[in-house]
Scaffold this active site. Sequence first.
Site, PDB file in Angstrom:
ATOM      1  N   ARG A 106       0.499  -0.971  -0.136  1.00 19.38           N
ATOM      2  CA  ARG A 106      -0.250   0.106  -0.170  1.00 19.38           C
ATOM      3  C   ARG A 106       1.018   1.844   0.016  1.00 19.38           C
ATOM      4  O   ARG A 106       0.317   2.002  -0.684  1.00 19.38           O
ATOM      5  CB  ARG A 106      -1.069   0.081   0.708  1.00 19.38           C
ATOM      6  CG  ARG A 106      -1.925   0.909   1.858  1.00 19.38           C
ATOM      7  CD  ARG A 106      -2.638   1.889  -0.156  1.00 19.38           C
ATOM      8  NE  ARG A 106      -3.067   0.819  -0.525  1.00 19.38           N
ATOM      9  CZ  ARG A 106      -3.079   0.867  -2.496  1.00 19.38           C
ATOM     10  NH1 ARG A 106      -2.666   1.787  -3.206  1.00 19.38           N
ATOM     11  NH2 ARG A 106      -3.952  -0.254  -2.185  1.00 19.38           N
ATOM     12  N   LYS A 141       1.293  24.801  -3.608  1.00 28.37           N
ATOM     13  CA  LYS A 141      -0.065  24.232  -3.249  1.00 28.37           C
ATOM     14  C   LYS A 141      -0.140  22.838  -3.467  1.00 28.37           C
ATOM     15  O   LYS A 141      -0.464  22.457  -4.174  1.00 28.37           O
ATOM     16  CB  LYS A 141      -1.596  24.814  -3.884  1.00 28.37           C
ATOM     17  CG  LYS A 141      -1.571  26.174  -4.168  1.00 28.37           C
ATOM     18  CD  LYS A 141      -2.943  26.776  -4.584  1.00 28.37           C
ATOM     19  CE  LYS A 141      -3.271  28.606  -4.701  1.00 28.37           C
ATOM     20  NZ  LYS A 141      -4.290  28.333  -5.642  1.00 28.37           N
ATOM     21  N   LYS A 173       2.407  39.410  -3.801  1.00 31.69           N
ATOM     22  CA  LYS A 173       1.701  39.312  -4.045  1.00 31.69           C
ATOM     23  C   LYS A 173       0.318  40.649  -3.270  1.00 31.69           C
ATOM     24  O   LYS A 173       1.624  41.372  -2.784  1.00 31.69           O
ATOM     25  CB  LYS A 173       1.179  38.079  -3.569  1.00 31.69           C
ATOM     26  CG  LYS A 173       2.053  36.622  -4.154  1.00 31.69           C
ATOM     27  CD  LYS A 173       1.004  35.652  -3.121  1.00 31.69           C
ATOM     28  CE  LYS A 173       0.037  35.091  -4.163  1.00 31.69           C
ATOM     29  NZ  LYS A 173       0.425  34.419  -5.152  1.00 31.69           N
ATOM     30  N   GLU A 203       2.242  39.910  -8.398  1.00 33.70           N
ATOM     31  CA  GLU A 203       1.669  39.447  -9.164  1.00 33.70           C
ATOM     32  C   GLU A 203       0.784  41.150  -9.394  1.00 33.70           C
ATOM     33  O   GLU A 203       0.926  41.641  -8.476  1.00 33.70           O
ATOM     34  CB  GLU A 203       0.976  38.946  -7.810  1.00 33.70           C
ATOM     35  CG  GLU A 203      -0.839  38.159  -8.400  1.00 33.70           C
ATOM     36  CD  GLU A 203      -1.360  38.004  -7.126  1.00 33.70           C
ATOM     37  OE1 GLU A 203      -1.142  36.293  -7.571  1.00 33.70           O
ATOM     38  OE2 GLU A 203      -2.075  38.878  -6.256  1.00 33.70           O
ATOM     39  N   ASP A 224      -2.659  38.002 -12.185  1.00 33.21           N
ATOM     40  CA  ASP A 224      -3.874  37.317 -11.552  1.00 33.21           C
ATOM     41  C   ASP A 224      -4.406  36.852 -12.470  1.00 33.21           C
ATOM     42  O   ASP A 224      -4.836  38.741 -12.927  1.00 33.21           O
ATOM     43  CB  ASP A 224      -3.387  37.138 -10.522  1.00 33.21           C
ATOM     44  CG  ASP A 224      -4.011  36.217  -9.537  1.00 33.21           C
ATOM     45  OD1 ASP A 224      -3.938  35.310  -9.647  1.00 33.21           O
ATOM     46  OD2 ASP A 224      -4.449  36.721  -8.541  1.00 33.21           O
TER      47      ASP A 224
END
Length: 291
Positions: A106, A141, A173, A203, A224
């Site tokens: 597994r 992410k 950002k 960004e 963006d």
Amino acid sequence: MSARPLPELPQLMIDDAVHAALLEDWGRAGDVTSQATIGRDVRASAVIAARKPGALAGIRLAQAAFRLTSPELRVEVLVEDGARLAPGQVVARIEGPARALLSAERVALNYLGHLSGIATATARFAEAIAHTRAQIVCTRKTTPGLRAFEKYAVRCGGGMNHRFGLDDAILIKDNHIAVAGGVTAAIASAKAFAGHLVKIEVEVDTLEQLKEAIPAGPDVIMLDNMGPERLADAVALVRAAVGDRIRLEASGGIDLDTVRAVAETGVDLISSGWITHSAPVLDLGLDIGIG
């Protein structure tokens, strides 16, 4: 095979992660099902095969799961990471103590299916934009504890890596801009802080912000959540001002239905969180006594 050479994952990194995964799976008493039903001296052979088409990633982690479970397990790797798989294609053969083989199954398949799923998703994006200058890149992410492996899987699928963490590039950002007092101020502060090997990306989500960012001279501008028409306008604006000196990255909600149109706007990079955080597992299975 992948168009670009693949990086090599350090064996120590692989072994540490797989060792922890095996301990998690075995708990306090090991594989009690195999112990209860299979004699200590019983041996078996098995194959791992693809049940659906895709791109392979994680074969060394699967191999480590068997090796760390028992040094008597022999694993023959038939297909290397980065290969494109057909349904039914055998990627590895395993032979040795049956209890150990099943105890490692597994963990080996979890790594192999998850990472091959990411490679497969990336390959589909990369193939859709192969006629353009754009490259598909991943984001931060990722699954905690698996980032290095998931970013490696992106490479296996023909994509490239964005920054690995908060420490290897400056990415300004919207929230940084809001606190710093604007695009120009944020880029100026970043340039004053950064070492000569640290890239600076900013960004923007409007053409007005873009016009402010261009003369400030970042290495990369992230466009963006802009649709293809707005992206095309942004690309034209930057190319007219500075040519190719600033690289352009499109980001935000891009999927297989939209990635081609985004790439055809002329951007250099297309970043996708989906390829790591939501890619479906590729179905690979282990079958005893076949082949």
